[in-house]
Design a protein around this motif. Structure first.
Motif, PDB file in Angstrom:
ATOM      1  N   LYS A 153      -8.449  -6.898   1.032  1.00  0.00           N
ATOM      2  CA  LYS A 153      -9.287  -6.198   2.016  1.00  0.00           C
ATOM      3  C   LYS A 153      -8.399  -5.280   2.839  1.00  0.00           C
ATOM      4  O   LYS A 153      -7.186  -5.486   2.931  1.00  0.00           O
ATOM      5  CB  LYS A 153     -10.054  -7.167   2.908  1.00  0.00           C
ATOM      6  CG  LYS A 153      -9.184  -7.928   3.893  1.00  0.00           C
ATOM      7  CD  LYS A 153     -10.028  -8.790   4.802  1.00  0.00           C
ATOM      8  CE  LYS A 153      -9.135  -9.475   5.834  1.00  0.00           C
ATOM      9  NZ  LYS A 153      -9.890 -10.235   6.802  1.00  0.00           N
ATOM     10  N   GLN A 154      -9.016  -4.289   3.428  1.00  0.00           N
ATOM     11  CA  GLN A 154      -8.284  -3.335   4.249  1.00  0.00           C
ATOM     12  C   GLN A 154      -7.735  -4.037   5.490  1.00  0.00           C
ATOM     13  O   GLN A 154      -8.396  -4.891   6.066  1.00  0.00           O
ATOM     14  CB  GLN A 154      -9.200  -2.179   4.640  1.00  0.00           C
ATOM     15  CG  GLN A 154      -9.689  -1.380   3.448  1.00  0.00           C
ATOM     16  CD  GLN A 154     -10.809  -0.412   3.799  1.00  0.00           C
ATOM     17  OE1 GLN A 154     -11.016  -0.074   4.951  1.00  0.00           O
ATOM     18  NE2 GLN A 154     -11.532   0.022   2.779  1.00  0.00           N
ATOM     19  N   GLY A 155      -6.525  -3.669   5.879  1.00  0.00           N
ATOM     20  CA  GLY A 155      -5.915  -4.230   7.079  1.00  0.00           C
ATOM     21  C   GLY A 155      -5.318  -5.608   6.907  1.00  0.00           C
ATOM     22  O   GLY A 155      -4.873  -6.220   7.876  1.00  0.00           O
ATOM     23  N   CYS A 156      -5.278  -6.114   5.696  1.00  0.00           N
ATOM     24  CA  CYS A 156      -4.742  -7.459   5.416  1.00  0.00           C
ATOM     25  C   CYS A 156      -3.248  -7.349   5.113  1.00  0.00           C
ATOM     26  O   CYS A 156      -2.855  -6.761   4.104  1.00  0.00           O
ATOM     27  CB  CYS A 156      -5.497  -8.061   4.232  1.00  0.00           C
ATOM     28  SG  CYS A 156      -4.747  -9.528   3.505  1.00  0.00           S
ATOM     29  N   SER A 157      -2.416  -7.905   5.996  1.00  0.00           N
ATOM     30  CA  SER A 157      -0.964  -7.791   5.801  1.00  0.00           C
ATOM     31  C   SER A 157      -0.496  -8.553   4.557  1.00  0.00           C
ATOM     32  O   SER A 157       0.392  -8.090   3.837  1.00  0.00           O
ATOM     33  CB  SER A 157      -0.213  -8.268   7.032  1.00  0.00           C
ATOM     34  OG  SER A 157      -0.472  -9.632   7.280  1.00  0.00           O
ATOM     35  N   CYS A 184      -2.207  -8.983   1.852  1.00  0.00           N
ATOM     36  CA  CYS A 184      -2.625  -8.164   0.713  1.00  0.00           C
ATOM     37  C   CYS A 184      -1.622  -7.041   0.489  1.00  0.00           C
ATOM     38  O   CYS A 184      -1.235  -6.756  -0.648  1.00  0.00           O
ATOM     39  CB  CYS A 184      -4.017  -7.579   0.950  1.00  0.00           C
ATOM     40  SG  CYS A 184      -5.295  -8.819   1.237  1.00  0.00           S
ATOM     41  N   GLY A 185      -1.191  -6.414   1.575  1.00  0.00           N
ATOM     42  CA  GLY A 185      -0.202  -5.346   1.488  1.00  0.00           C
ATOM     43  C   GLY A 185       1.117  -5.831   0.912  1.00  0.00           C
ATOM     44  O   GLY A 185       1.745  -5.133   0.104  1.00  0.00           O
ATOM     45  N   LYS A 241       0.685  -6.257  -2.903  1.00  0.00           N
ATOM     46  CA  LYS A 241       0.667  -4.964  -3.597  1.00  0.00           C
ATOM     47  C   LYS A 241       2.060  -4.333  -3.612  1.00  0.00           C
ATOM     48  O   LYS A 241       2.490  -3.802  -4.634  1.00  0.00           O
ATOM     49  CB  LYS A 241      -0.333  -4.022  -2.932  1.00  0.00           C
ATOM     50  CG  LYS A 241      -1.776  -4.442  -3.125  1.00  0.00           C
ATOM     51  CD  LYS A 241      -2.672  -3.481  -2.373  1.00  0.00           C
ATOM     52  CE  LYS A 241      -4.123  -3.874  -2.431  1.00  0.00           C
ATOM     53  NZ  LYS A 241      -4.970  -2.925  -1.687  1.00  0.00           N
ATOM     54  N   THR A 276      -7.213  -3.216  -8.078  1.00  0.00           N
ATOM     55  CA  THR A 276      -7.602  -3.811  -6.804  1.00  0.00           C
ATOM     56  C   THR A 276      -9.118  -3.937  -6.728  1.00  0.00           C
ATOM     57  O   THR A 276      -9.834  -3.005  -7.080  1.00  0.00           O
ATOM     58  CB  THR A 276      -7.120  -2.943  -5.621  1.00  0.00           C
ATOM     59  OG1 THR A 276      -5.707  -2.825  -5.687  1.00  0.00           O
ATOM     60  CG2 THR A 276      -7.508  -3.568  -4.288  1.00  0.00           C
ATOM     61  N   ASP A 335     -11.608  -4.435  -3.739  1.00  0.00           N
ATOM     62  CA  ASP A 335     -11.650  -4.397  -2.275  1.00  0.00           C
ATOM     63  C   ASP A 335     -12.896  -5.134  -1.789  1.00  0.00           C
ATOM     64  O   ASP A 335     -14.018  -4.715  -2.038  1.00  0.00           O
ATOM     65  CB  ASP A 335     -11.660  -2.946  -1.803  1.00  0.00           C
ATOM     66  CG  ASP A 335     -11.516  -2.813  -0.293  1.00  0.00           C
ATOM     67  OD1 ASP A 335     -11.678  -3.816   0.424  1.00  0.00           O
ATOM     68  OD2 ASP A 335     -11.247  -1.690   0.167  1.00  0.00           O
ATOM     69  N   THR A 341     -13.553  -5.620   1.432  1.00  0.00           N
ATOM     70  CA  THR A 341     -13.725  -5.285   2.848  1.00  0.00           C
ATOM     71  C   THR A 341     -15.180  -5.291   3.295  1.00  0.00           C
ATOM     72  O   THR A 341     -15.532  -5.956   4.262  1.00  0.00           O
ATOM     73  CB  THR A 341     -13.078  -3.927   3.174  1.00  0.00           C
ATOM     74  OG1 THR A 341     -11.702  -3.986   2.808  1.00  0.00           O
ATOM     75  CG2 THR A 341     -13.192  -3.613   4.660  1.00  0.00           C
ATOM     76  N   GLU A 342     -16.029  -4.566   2.624  1.00  0.00           N
ATOM     77  CA  GLU A 342     -17.444  -4.513   3.027  1.00  0.00           C
ATOM     78  C   GLU A 342     -18.337  -5.066   1.933  1.00  0.00           C
ATOM     79  O   GLU A 342     -19.482  -4.621   1.778  1.00  0.00           O
ATOM     80  CB  GLU A 342     -17.819  -3.080   3.393  1.00  0.00           C
ATOM     81  CG  GLU A 342     -17.057  -2.598   4.618  1.00  0.00           C
ATOM     82  CD  GLU A 342     -17.526  -1.244   5.114  1.00  0.00           C
ATOM     83  OE1 GLU A 342     -18.652  -0.834   4.796  1.00  0.00           O
ATOM     84  OE2 GLU A 342     -16.744  -0.605   5.836  1.00  0.00           O
TER      85      GLU A 342
END
Length: 92
Positions: free
Chosen positions: A11-15, A17-18, A21, A33, A35, A37-38
């Motif tokens: 999800k976006q903003g997930c440290s 996850c970053g 990757k 990926t 995603d 997020t929504e």
């Protein structure tokens, strides 16, 4: 040698996850990926498959047979990839 596919549920903003990757990119491992997020329906899929709703989840496999790394922390992914490498598996 078998070529396996890597899928990162993130999800976006997930440290975490970053980190996953970045690690895969550093190792030169291609990945797809998904995603979440929504998309709660994607979390529903994770719950059915693995009994969890959090990310990241890294799936490694081919066809419809995948193994999942669900533990947080790159070291769990490293361990799973090392095990596959020792078995002679190649990641695509």
């Amino acid at each position: 040698m078998t070529n396996l596919k890597v899928v990162v549920w993130a999800k976006q903003g997930c440290s975490y996850c970053g980190e996953v990757k970045s690690y895969l990119e550093t190792e030169g491992i291609d990945y797809q990926t998904i995603d979440v997020t929504e998309h709660d329906e994607f979390r529903d899929i994770l719950e059915v498959k693995y009994g969890i709703r959090y990310v990241p989840v890294v799936e490694i496999g081919q066809g419809n047979k995948f193994t999942a790394v669900t533990e947080l922390g790159v070291e769990h992914l490293q361990s799973a990839l090392e095990k596959l490498k020792n078995e002679g598996v190649q990641l695509s």
